[in-house]
Design a protein around this motif. Structure first.
Motif, PDB file in Angstrom:
ATOM      1  N   PRO A 124       0.914  -1.370   0.098  1.00 55.34           N
ATOM      2  CA  PRO A 124      -0.174   0.092   0.077  1.00 55.34           C
ATOM      3  C   PRO A 124       0.731   1.116   0.003  1.00 55.34           C
ATOM      4  CG  PRO A 124      -0.064  -1.251   2.152  1.00 55.34           C
ATOM      5  CD  PRO A 124       0.617  -1.952   1.149  1.00 55.34           C
ATOM      6  N   HIS A 125       2.122   1.244   0.435  1.00 59.28           N
ATOM      7  CA  HIS A 125       2.956   2.421   0.390  1.00 59.28           C
ATOM      8  C   HIS A 125       3.467   2.861  -0.801  1.00 59.28           C
ATOM      9  CE1 HIS A 125       5.915  -0.691   0.842  1.00 59.28           C
ATOM     10  NE2 HIS A 125       7.012   0.316   0.296  1.00 59.28           N
ATOM     11  N   LEU A 126       3.307   1.833  -1.913  1.00 56.65           N
ATOM     12  CA  LEU A 126       3.827   2.155  -3.259  1.00 56.65           C
ATOM     13  C   LEU A 126       2.800   2.706  -4.157  1.00 56.65           C
ATOM     14  CD1 LEU A 126       5.919  -1.015  -3.765  1.00 56.65           C
ATOM     15  CD2 LEU A 126       6.948   1.383  -3.260  1.00 56.65           C
ATOM     16  N   PRO A 127       3.054   3.465  -5.077  1.00 54.58           N
ATOM     17  CA  PRO A 127       2.049   3.944  -6.122  1.00 54.58           C
ATOM     18  C   PRO A 127       1.432   2.787  -6.751  1.00 54.58           C
ATOM     19  CG  PRO A 127       4.353   4.856  -6.439  1.00 54.58           C
ATOM     20  CD  PRO A 127       4.586   3.775  -5.652  1.00 54.58           C
ATOM     21  N   PRO A 128       0.160   2.946  -7.377  1.00 56.66           N
ATOM     22  CA  PRO A 128      -0.668   1.732  -7.977  1.00 56.66           C
ATOM     23  C   PRO A 128       0.195   1.198  -9.079  1.00 56.66           C
ATOM     24  CG  PRO A 128      -1.902   3.820  -7.872  1.00 56.66           C
ATOM     25  CD  PRO A 128      -0.416   3.958  -7.400  1.00 56.66           C
ATOM     26  N   LEU A 129       0.458  -0.232  -9.447  1.00 58.64           N
ATOM     27  CA  LEU A 129       1.002  -0.833 -10.198  1.00 58.64           C
ATOM     28  C   LEU A 129       0.605  -0.958 -11.689  1.00 58.64           C
ATOM     29  CD1 LEU A 129       3.448  -2.796 -10.843  1.00 58.64           C
ATOM     30  CD2 LEU A 129       1.799  -4.746 -10.138  1.00 58.64           C
ATOM     31  N   ASN A 130       1.264  -0.200 -12.694  1.00 61.45           N
ATOM     32  CA  ASN A 130       0.987   0.210 -13.874  1.00 61.45           C
ATOM     33  C   ASN A 130       0.814  -1.285 -14.595  1.00 61.45           C
ATOM     34  OD1 ASN A 130       0.781   3.300 -14.286  1.00 61.45           O
ATOM     35  ND2 ASN A 130       2.721   2.776 -13.474  1.00 61.45           N
ATOM     36  N   ILE A 131      -0.155  -1.699 -15.353  1.00 67.21           N
ATOM     37  CA  ILE A 131      -0.161  -2.828 -15.979  1.00 67.21           C
ATOM     38  C   ILE A 131      -0.719  -2.927 -17.430  1.00 67.21           C
ATOM     39  CG2 ILE A 131      -0.530  -4.160 -13.809  1.00 67.21           C
ATOM     40  CD1 ILE A 131      -3.582  -4.802 -14.776  1.00 67.21           C
ATOM     41  N   CYS A 132      -0.042  -3.845 -18.302  1.00 66.41           N
ATOM     42  CA  CYS A 132      -0.628  -3.877 -19.580  1.00 66.41           C
ATOM     43  C   CYS A 132      -1.237  -5.101 -19.836  1.00 66.41           C
ATOM     44  CB  CYS A 132       0.340  -3.580 -20.583  1.00 66.41           C
ATOM     45  SG  CYS A 132       0.861  -1.859 -20.789  1.00 66.41           S
ATOM     46  N   LEU A 133      -2.386  -5.421 -20.474  1.00 68.09           N
ATOM     47  CA  LEU A 133      -2.866  -7.012 -20.918  1.00 68.09           C
ATOM     48  C   LEU A 133      -2.089  -7.245 -22.060  1.00 68.09           C
ATOM     49  CD1 LEU A 133      -6.641  -6.170 -20.650  1.00 68.09           C
ATOM     50  CD2 LEU A 133      -5.102  -6.919 -18.762  1.00 68.09           C
TER      51      LEU A 133
END
Length: 248
Positions: free
Chosen positions: A127-136
């Motif tokens: 939770p202390h990290l920024p949202p994880l960027n993901i690609c499909l």
């Protein structure tokens, strides 16, 4: 100028030329240096030459390399100065038992091909990290040997994944079937772009964040850029030919 600097400069010049050919701004295309199987020393050379984003396929190798790079930068002569802000991208196949260290160590994941994997990444992202960027990852050419979901499966997967906490769905990643036929290259990359446009239309509340097309490598980078790539994944043109394979 170092050899690494020359190679990076040449790749950036190719990106700029391909972007200019279709009236795109050069800064609309990011360069991801694929450093898999190359050691921390090569990554440090690239960092010294100005590269900041690196792509890794093999988890165990990547985590050890990231630690070695961080230690070297901490111990270097410029340790007191501001250290470069690095961005690590996971671009390899994902097994369920490896999602936690991926969620804990990377800023981007390009290879999400199942809703289950996205759910695990969401649950395990600290939770202390920024949202994880993901690609499909989409298997745009329908190859039996390739990972990725079928194009027809992408919209349903995106609907299920886009609202998951601690994740940010950014777009699509594709590795089309290798071919020297430029028309076939264009067709595959164009289909990927049109698929992203469909997602933007079907998910209007999230359209602004669906801004990423991770496609194009050393051999087909120019065509990918012409068809809308926003991230190109380049390894051999920067680091040279790989002589070994490290399993994760």
């Amino acid at each position: 100028m170092s050899l690494m600097s020359q190679k990076l400069q040449a790749v950036h010049a190719s990106i700029q030329a391909a972007a200019a050919a279709v009236s795109r701004r050069p800064d609309s295309v990011a360069l991801l240096a694929v450093s898999k199987t190359f050691g921390a020393d090569m990554v440090l050379e690239a960092i010294a030459a100005g590269q900041r984003a690196f792509g890794e396929n093999y988890l165990q190798e990547a985590v050890a390399k990231m630690a070695a790079v961080a230690l070297a930068l901490q111990a270097g002569p410029d340790a007191a100065a501001a250290r470069p802000l690095l961005e690590w991208h996971f671009i390899g196949p994902i097994q369920s038992n490896k999602t936690r260290p991926i969620a804990e160590n990377f800023a981007w994941v390009h290879t999400v091909e199942r809703e289950k994997i996205a759910q695990r990444l969401s649950e395990q992202r600290p939770p202390h990290l920024p949202p994880l960027n993901i690609c499909l990852q989409v298997n745009i050419s329908g190859e039996a040997s390739k990972s990725g979901m079928a194009p027809a499966e992408v919209l349903a997967a995106a609907r299920a994944i886009v609202g998951l906490p601690r994740l940010r769905l950014r777009g699509l990643m594709a590795i089309p079937e290798p071919t020297e036929d430029l028309q076939k290259q264009h067709a595959a990359f164009r289909q990927t772009r049109e698929l992203l446009q469909q997602l933007q239309a079907e998910l209007p509340a999230h359209a602004a964040q669906l801004d990423t097309l991770s496609m194009g490598m050393s051999a087909d980078m120019a065509v990918a850029i012409e068809e809308g790539a926003t991230i190109v994944r380049v390894g051999s043109a920067i680091f040279g030919q790989r002589e070994r394979t490290i399993q994760s």
